[in-house]
Write a protein that holds these residues in place. Structure first.
Motif, PDB file in Angstrom:
ATOM      1  N   PHE A 233      42.310  39.373  40.470  1.00 54.55           N
ATOM      2  CA  PHE A 233      41.122  39.166  39.633  1.00 54.55           C
ATOM      3  C   PHE A 233      40.001  40.123  40.008  1.00 54.55           C
ATOM      4  CE2 PHE A 233      37.305  37.255  38.064  1.00 54.55           C
ATOM      5  CZ  PHE A 233      37.691  36.748  36.841  1.00 54.55           C
ATOM      6  N   LEU A 234      39.792  40.300  41.301  1.00 59.17           N
ATOM      7  CA  LEU A 234      38.674  41.123  41.760  1.00 59.17           C
ATOM      8  C   LEU A 234      39.133  42.557  41.945  1.00 59.17           C
ATOM      9  CD1 LEU A 234      37.108  38.679  44.345  1.00 59.17           C
ATOM     10  CD2 LEU A 234      36.392  39.073  41.992  1.00 59.17           C
ATOM     11  N   GLY A 235      38.292  43.477  41.537  1.00 58.24           N
ATOM     12  CA  GLY A 235      38.625  44.883  41.677  1.00 58.24           C
ATOM     13  C   GLY A 235      38.955  45.487  40.333  1.00 58.24           C
ATOM     14  N   SER A 236      38.491  46.733  40.145  1.00 59.56           N
ATOM     15  CA  SER A 236      38.751  47.411  38.885  1.00 59.56           C
ATOM     16  C   SER A 236      38.968  48.882  39.170  1.00 59.56           C
ATOM     17  CB  SER A 236      37.574  47.223  37.942  1.00 59.56           C
ATOM     18  OG  SER A 236      37.750  47.992  36.792  1.00 59.56           O
ATOM     19  N   PRO A 237      40.107  49.474  38.803  1.00 55.88           N
ATOM     20  CA  PRO A 237      41.259  48.802  38.177  1.00 55.88           C
ATOM     21  C   PRO A 237      41.861  47.781  39.146  1.00 55.88           C
ATOM     22  CG  PRO A 237      41.597  51.183  38.402  1.00 55.88           C
ATOM     23  CD  PRO A 237      40.332  50.874  39.057  1.00 55.88           C
ATOM     24  N   SER A 238      42.604  46.846  38.600  1.00 57.18           N
ATOM     25  CA  SER A 238      43.014  45.754  39.468  1.00 57.18           C
ATOM     26  C   SER A 238      44.166  46.165  40.385  1.00 57.18           C
ATOM     27  CB  SER A 238      43.381  44.530  38.638  1.00 57.18           C
ATOM     28  OG  SER A 238      44.308  44.875  37.662  1.00 57.18           O
ATOM     29  N   MET A 239      44.384  45.316  41.366  1.00 56.34           N
ATOM     30  CA  MET A 239      45.375  45.591  42.406  1.00 56.34           C
ATOM     31  C   MET A 239      46.768  45.773  41.798  1.00 56.34           C
ATOM     32  SD  MET A 239      46.142  43.141  45.664  1.00 56.34           S
ATOM     33  CE  MET A 239      44.968  43.714  46.865  1.00 56.34           C
ATOM     34  N   ASN A 240      47.560  46.656  42.404  1.00 55.76           N
ATOM     35  CA  ASN A 240      48.962  46.819  42.002  1.00 55.76           C
ATOM     36  C   ASN A 240      49.806  45.805  42.757  1.00 55.76           C
ATOM     37  OD1 ASN A 240      48.691  49.432  40.461  1.00 55.76           O
ATOM     38  ND2 ASN A 240      47.864  50.035  42.454  1.00 55.76           N
ATOM     39  N   PHE A 241      50.732  45.195  42.067  1.00 57.33           N
ATOM     40  CA  PHE A 241      51.653  44.267  42.727  1.00 57.33           C
ATOM     41  C   PHE A 241      53.057  44.835  42.626  1.00 57.33           C
ATOM     42  CE2 PHE A 241      48.105  41.566  41.368  1.00 57.33           C
ATOM     43  CZ  PHE A 241      47.739  41.067  42.611  1.00 57.33           C
ATOM     44  N   ILE A 242      53.622  45.190  43.779  1.00 61.22           N
ATOM     45  CA  ILE A 242      54.926  45.867  43.801  1.00 61.22           C
ATOM     46  C   ILE A 242      55.955  44.935  44.441  1.00 61.22           C
ATOM     47  CG2 ILE A 242      56.098  48.012  44.429  1.00 61.22           C
ATOM     48  CD1 ILE A 242      53.451  48.675  43.150  1.00 61.22           C
ATOM     49  N   LYS A 322      55.203  55.400  38.354  1.00 58.42           N
ATOM     50  CA  LYS A 322      56.132  54.310  38.672  1.00 58.42           C
ATOM     51  C   LYS A 322      56.373  54.290  40.169  1.00 58.42           C
ATOM     52  CE  LYS A 322      57.669  52.395  34.713  1.00 58.42           C
ATOM     53  NZ  LYS A 322      57.385  53.374  33.693  1.00 58.42           N
ATOM     54  N   LEU A 323      56.192  53.126  40.783  1.00 56.26           N
ATOM     55  CA  LEU A 323      56.560  52.954  42.175  1.00 56.26           C
ATOM     56  C   LEU A 323      57.745  52.004  42.154  1.00 56.26           C
ATOM     57  CD1 LEU A 323      55.880  53.730  45.038  1.00 56.26           C
ATOM     58  CD2 LEU A 323      54.239  51.865  45.135  1.00 56.26           C
ATOM     59  N   GLY A 324      58.951  52.533  42.432  1.00 59.43           N
ATOM     60  CA  GLY A 324      60.141  51.749  42.129  1.00 59.43           C
ATOM     61  C   GLY A 324      60.192  51.626  40.620  1.00 59.43           C
ATOM     62  N   ALA A 325      60.160  50.401  40.114  1.00 62.90           N
ATOM     63  CA  ALA A 325      60.172  50.220  38.664  1.00 62.90           C
ATOM     64  C   ALA A 325      58.821  49.740  38.153  1.00 62.90           C
ATOM     65  CB  ALA A 325      61.260  49.222  38.289  1.00 62.90           C
ATOM     66  N   THR A 326      57.852  49.631  39.071  1.00 62.64           N
ATOM     67  CA  THR A 326      56.592  49.001  38.691  1.00 62.64           C
ATOM     68  C   THR A 326      55.533  50.041  38.339  1.00 62.64           C
ATOM     69  OG1 THR A 326      57.144  47.359  40.344  1.00 62.64           O
ATOM     70  CG2 THR A 326      54.925  47.263  39.417  1.00 62.64           C
ATOM     71  N   ALA A 327      54.938  49.882  37.180  1.00 56.33           N
ATOM     72  CA  ALA A 327      53.833  50.762  36.801  1.00 56.33           C
ATOM     73  C   ALA A 327      52.689  50.523  37.770  1.00 56.33           C
ATOM     74  CB  ALA A 327      53.398  50.464  35.377  1.00 56.33           C
ATOM     75  N   THR A 328      52.182  51.605  38.370  1.00 58.87           N
ATOM     76  CA  THR A 328      51.204  51.484  39.443  1.00 58.87           C
ATOM     77  C   THR A 328      50.034  52.414  39.155  1.00 58.87           C
ATOM     78  OG1 THR A 328      53.029  51.076  40.956  1.00 58.87           O
ATOM     79  CG2 THR A 328      50.933  51.690  41.955  1.00 58.87           C
ATOM     80  N   VAL A 329      48.831  51.958  39.496  1.00 55.96           N
ATOM     81  CA  VAL A 329      47.638  52.768  39.277  1.00 55.96           C
ATOM     82  C   VAL A 329      47.045  53.150  40.629  1.00 55.96           C
ATOM     83  CG1 VAL A 329      45.306  52.810  38.309  1.00 55.96           C
ATOM     84  CG2 VAL A 329      47.141  51.639  37.078  1.00 55.96           C
ATOM     85  N   ALA A 330      46.677  54.404  40.761  1.00 57.00           N
ATOM     86  CA  ALA A 330      45.967  54.842  41.962  1.00 57.00           C
ATOM     87  C   ALA A 330      44.661  55.492  41.547  1.00 57.00           C
ATOM     88  CB  ALA A 330      46.816  55.826  42.750  1.00 57.00           C
TER      89      ALA A 330
END
Lengths: 370, 277
Positions: A233-242, A322-330
């Motif tokens: 919820f907190l943080g923008s862009p939000s946390m990546n969950f891998i 993509k980190l593994g199969a998960t779309a990830t934002v840095a």
């Protein structure tokens, strides 16, 4: 002493259980922000504090006095509404003076008090106008003026900025924070906007489905979320969950994202997970905890990624891969990335990564405080 | 000057002509009524018709005042005004209760408006018998209460709509600011639906003003309203057209004046009710 004490509060709308057992103690002078997605019960909780809704269960005390059965006018509160709630048939002056008159303030004192509130909010030149002649930002200032003109014990704000455009919202946010510093009053502020929550609050109360998910100082929630929900919820862009699986080898503990792609978890912080080998977990990685490879620090994980999307915001640029199969934002420095399709060597600050048990949604290892 | 294409100039001209014709058609009966009230009996029956009387016969009006017939306009004024004030006061409170406290759920408000659908003729004789029993025939109180009862469903229904359109947060803000529920009602709700109040009141007044059936059955000599008074001039042998016309003009004037002065509220009130928000 707590200015507001809520114990075991429940609220139903028919069969709809909206507030499910809230315990909350708010000290005098604190700025508390109730934050959560729409429908989480935050507005209902605020309205119950105001006395506009009746608490079905539990107790509510203001300044040590139980107020469950007390009508709003006797609770010594002032409230700012989302849609301003100004009376269109009254001038700005009369709108601000309305509460004073309703409370039988001596007529001689009213002009002075209204003037002081108007000065504080820089709306003195608008006192003779009618609400229809004002812009959105001015309307919200008047609405806040109507609240602060009264010397109330508790100030309630129900999403006061959500009708304003972005720039005005930033400006008014600063204004409200300044007001709190000047007045030193207890304020409770409801919003769904996590940036408002982070910037304004002494304490954030993050609500989810009628319950408090976590409460604490903004940075405490940000850096030590107790659940996946809070972390996301907190943080923008939000946390990546891998998604990953814990693995041990001779060198220590790894989180394997896909075969051949593992991130080393620093033993100092994640040692207690050593026995959980084989467990499916989620890694929570904030976009700003990744950067272009530069350092030689040992708690750094290095990855090579193909950038799929580039979103410049000025000094920082958001990249998606993509980190593994998960779309990830840095979140990288703007100069470190140029276009999509680029191959980039990134590093992840593994000391800031959190580990989540996907079954319970609980955070089982938290990142370091910086 | 901008050049307007010929076709749209023709269309504008045609529409203008149509508007003038329609207006004339609607105004003609009013003109004819007013003219007849100033003619002699001979002029009224003259063929071809007399468009403008040779001399204005003010005596047509004077005789109404001399004979005391004009009192019926006063009676109408009393009955219609008092019943409108009563219906507005009670009805607005009821409407507020229905709109904000959900009194009786949806069923009660639907039942209330259904009362408006009862054909008056179906209840006129039971009410007559009741009034004989109560001794209310040919009294102000009887007529006032009756018209109040008839106007209530309309007032409640209309005011409920206007009140529902008021943002609830305005009332809540007043509650938090220190008002009692009663103060919220007269400091916030009433000013907020001022336009609706006037529009509804005018329609309620006009209903009571024009009502004929109950007035005919329930009045005799004491509180005869002007609508009933007019019928007294229709005789078996002859009709007193000069009196009928003069009396009708007297009866039209108060409503005409009221509408002229409250036109602003009337238009706004009606459009408020029609368009939400």
């Amino acid at each position: 002493m707590a200015d507001l004490l809520i114990q075991g509060l429940h609220k139903y709308y028919g069969n709809n259980h909206v507030v499910k057992g809230i315990d909350l103690s708010i000290p005098a002078g604190e700025f508390t922000v109730l934050v959560g997605q729409s429908g989480c019960g935050k507005s209902t909780l605020l309205r119950t504090i105001a006395g506009l809704e009746y608490a079905d269960q539990g107790s509510l005390s203001i300044a040590g006095q139980r107020v469950n059965d007390m009508p709003p006018r006797d609770r010594d509160i002032a409230m700012v509404f989302q849609n301003y709630a100004l009376y269109p048939y009254m001038t700005v002056f009369d709108n601000i003076a309305f509460g004073l008159r309703a409370r039988k303030t001596p007529a001689a004192d009213i002009p002075g008090k209204v003037q002081r509130a108007a000065d504080m909010l820089a709306i003195s030149h608008l006192l003779e106008r009618y609400p229809r002649q004002l812009s959105g930002g001015q309307l919200q200032r008047v609405a806040i003026g109507r609240a602060v003109v009264r010397d109330a014990r508790l100030y309630l704000f129900d999403e006061p900025l959500s009708n304003l455009d972005a720039q005005l919202r930033d400006e008014m946010r600063g204004e409200i924070k300044r007001l709190h510093q000047e007045l030193g009053k207890t304020m409770i502020y409801v919003t769904h906007d996590q940036i408002e929550a982070m910037t304004l609050a002494d304490r954030i109360v993050l609500m989810r489905e009628g319950q408090i998910e976590q409460q604490g100082a903004p940075l405490e929630l940000f850096e030590h979320p107790r659940t996946r929900y809070v972390a996301g919820f907190l943080g923008s862009p939000s946390m990546n969950f891998i998604p990953a699986v814990l693995h041990s080898d001779s060198q220590g503990l790894n989180a394997q994202i896909v075969p051949g792609l593992s991130l080393r978890l620093p033993p100092g912080r994640f040692g207690h997970l050593q026995s959980q080998t084989g467990m499916a977990v989620e890694l929570g990685i904030r976009p700003e905890h990744m950067r272009k490879q530069a350092s030689e620090h040992e708690d750094i994980a290095r990855i090579n990624v193909d950038i799929e999307l580039v979103q410049p915001t000025g000094s920082r640029t958001f990249v998606e891969f993509k980190l593994g199969a998960t779309a990830t934002v840095a979140e990288l420095l703007a100069r470190d990335v140029h276009r999509s399709g680029e191959r980039l060597a990134l590093e992840i600050d593994m000391n800031r990564v959190i580990v989540i048990d996907p079954a319970s949604g609980l955070v089982i290892a938290n990142g370091a405080t910086v | 000057m901008n050049r307007v294409p010929l076709s749209s100039r023709i269309s504008l001209g045609l529409r203008f002509c149509a508007a003038v014709l329609i207006t004339l058609a609607f105004l003609f009966p009013v003109y004819w009524l007013a003219m007849n009230s100033f003619k002699t009996a001979d002029e009224i029956y003259a063929s071809p018709p007399v468009w403008w009387p040779a001399a204005l016969q003010w005596s047509n009006y004077l005789v109404l005042f001399k004979d005391g017939d004009a009192v019926s306009v006063f009676n109408s004024l009393v009955v219609a005004s008092v019943s409108t004030v009563l219906a507005m006061s009670i009805g607005t409170l009821c409407a507020y209760s229905l709109a904000r406290y959900k009194t009786g759920g949806d069923d009660l408000s639907n039942w209330i408006i259904s009362q408006r659908m009862v054909p008056p003729i179906a209840v006129v004789f039971p009410i007559f018998l009741l009034y004989v029993f109560l001794g209310w025939v040919d009294t102000y109180i009887g007529m006032i209460l009756l018209y109040t009862a008839f106007n209530l469903p309309y007032v409640i229904w209309m005011m409920r709509g206007y009140i529902q359109d008021i943002p609830r947060s305005l009332e809540e803000a007043a509650l938090v600011d220190g008002c009692t529920p009663w103060e919220v009602f007269y400091k916030v709700v009433l000013p907020m639906c001022k336009g609706g109040l006037f529009a509804t009141a005018i329609f309620a007044f006009i209903f009571a003003w024009n009502e004929f059936l109950f007035a005919l059955v329930l009045t005799r000599t004491e509180v005869t309203t002007y609508t009933v008074q007019v019928t007294h001039y229709f005789g078996g042998q002859s009709n007193f057209w000069t009196k009928i016309a003069a009396m009708s003009v007297l009866g039209t004037l108060p409503v005409f004046i009221a509408v002229v002065f409250m036109q602003r509220y009337l238009v706004r009130g009606i459009s408020l009710g029609a368009v939400k928000g």
